[in-house]
Design an enzyme around this catalytic site. Structure first.
Site, PDB file in Angstrom:
ATOM      1  N   HIS A   7       0.830  -1.213   0.000  1.00 47.68           N
ATOM      2  CA  HIS A   7       0.000   0.000   0.000  1.00 47.68           C
ATOM      3  C   HIS A   7       0.858   1.254   0.000  1.00 47.68           C
ATOM      4  O   HIS A   7       2.039   1.213   0.326  1.00 47.68           O
ATOM      5  CB  HIS A   7      -0.960   0.036   1.195  1.00 47.68           C
ATOM      6  CG  HIS A   7      -0.304   0.027   2.547  1.00 47.68           C
ATOM      7  ND1 HIS A   7      -0.017  -1.126   3.242  1.00 47.68           N
ATOM      8  CD2 HIS A   7       0.127   1.032   3.340  1.00 47.68           C
ATOM      9  CE1 HIS A   7       0.554  -0.822   4.398  1.00 47.68           C
ATOM     10  NE2 HIS A   7       0.667   0.480   4.482  1.00 47.68           N
ATOM     11  N   HIS A  79       3.996   7.201   3.556  1.00 52.96           N
ATOM     12  CA  HIS A  79       4.931   6.086   3.405  1.00 52.96           C
ATOM     13  C   HIS A  79       4.489   5.118   2.313  1.00 52.96           C
ATOM     14  O   HIS A  79       3.361   5.171   1.832  1.00 52.96           O
ATOM     15  CB  HIS A  79       5.165   5.343   4.731  1.00 52.96           C
ATOM     16  CG  HIS A  79       3.972   4.613   5.280  1.00 52.96           C
ATOM     17  ND1 HIS A  79       3.121   5.153   6.210  1.00 52.96           N
ATOM     18  CD2 HIS A  79       3.486   3.361   5.032  1.00 52.96           C
ATOM     19  CE1 HIS A  79       2.176   4.265   6.518  1.00 52.96           C
ATOM     20  NE2 HIS A  79       2.375   3.165   5.815  1.00 52.96           N
ATOM     21  N   GLU A 130       7.784   1.133   4.822  1.00 53.87           N
ATOM     22  CA  GLU A 130       7.258   0.117   5.726  1.00 53.87           C
ATOM     23  C   GLU A 130       7.484  -1.212   5.012  1.00 53.87           C
ATOM     24  O   GLU A 130       7.298  -1.298   3.799  1.00 53.87           O
ATOM     25  CB  GLU A 130       5.759   0.357   5.935  1.00 53.87           C
ATOM     26  CG  GLU A 130       5.076  -0.687   6.821  1.00 53.87           C
ATOM     27  CD  GLU A 130       3.574  -0.394   7.022  1.00 53.87           C
ATOM     28  OE1 GLU A 130       2.992   0.416   6.278  1.00 53.87           O
ATOM     29  OE2 GLU A 130       3.004  -1.011   7.930  1.00 53.87           O
TER      30      GLU A 130
HETATM   31 CO    CO Z   1       1.235   1.432   6.235  1.00 57.06          CO
END
Ligand code: CO
Length: 134
Positions: A7, A79, A130
């Site tokens: 994502h 992010h 991430e």
């Molecule tokens: Co995230």
């Protein structure tokens, strides 16, 4: 080492307005808000055919995204999350390469109930990364 893009996360000043923006104007499917007190955020996922967009809003007093929103009052890209097969071996390789892991270096449970780690933006082209074990 990294696999699919899991994502992209966008911090938003108004979660309901952002969700309506994505569902009503862009025609995307959005989830109900999910509160993640451990991460200091409330999140809504926009589900796309090939990935997800995570809409983030501060939750609680020490939210890590509160300062981001102060600096970017209209919201903004926060992010990028990449998938890895095994988070401990990924972490060890990253640390051996000199990459900095944020926090205490131990994976935490992310929004999908899977272990995640965050990597210092200065080590990755100014972008907070991430990694999530899938
Ligand atoms: Co995230």
């Amino acid at each position: 080492m990294i696999g699919r893009l899991n994502h992209l996360a966008i911090v938003v000043p108004d979660l309901a307005a952002a969700a309506a923006n994505y569902s009503d104007i862009l025609g995307a499917t959005v989830t109900a808000p999910i509160e993640l007190p451990d991460h200091g955020v409330t999140t809504i996922f926009v589900e796309l055919p090939n990935t997800k967009i995570e809409l983030l809003h501060p939750l609680g007093e020490n939210s890590p995204v509160a300062k981001f929103l102060e600096k970017n009052p209209d919201g903004g890209m926060h992010h990028v999350c990449y998938e890895v097969d095994e988070i401990y071996s990924a972490r060890d390789k990253l640390v051996a390469s000199g990459a900095r892991i944020l926090g205490d270096g131990e994976p935490r449970t992310g929004a999908h109930g899977k272990p995640v780690l965050f990597l210092h933006p200065k080590d990755f082209c100014g972008t907070l990364l991430e990694i999530e074990q899938v």
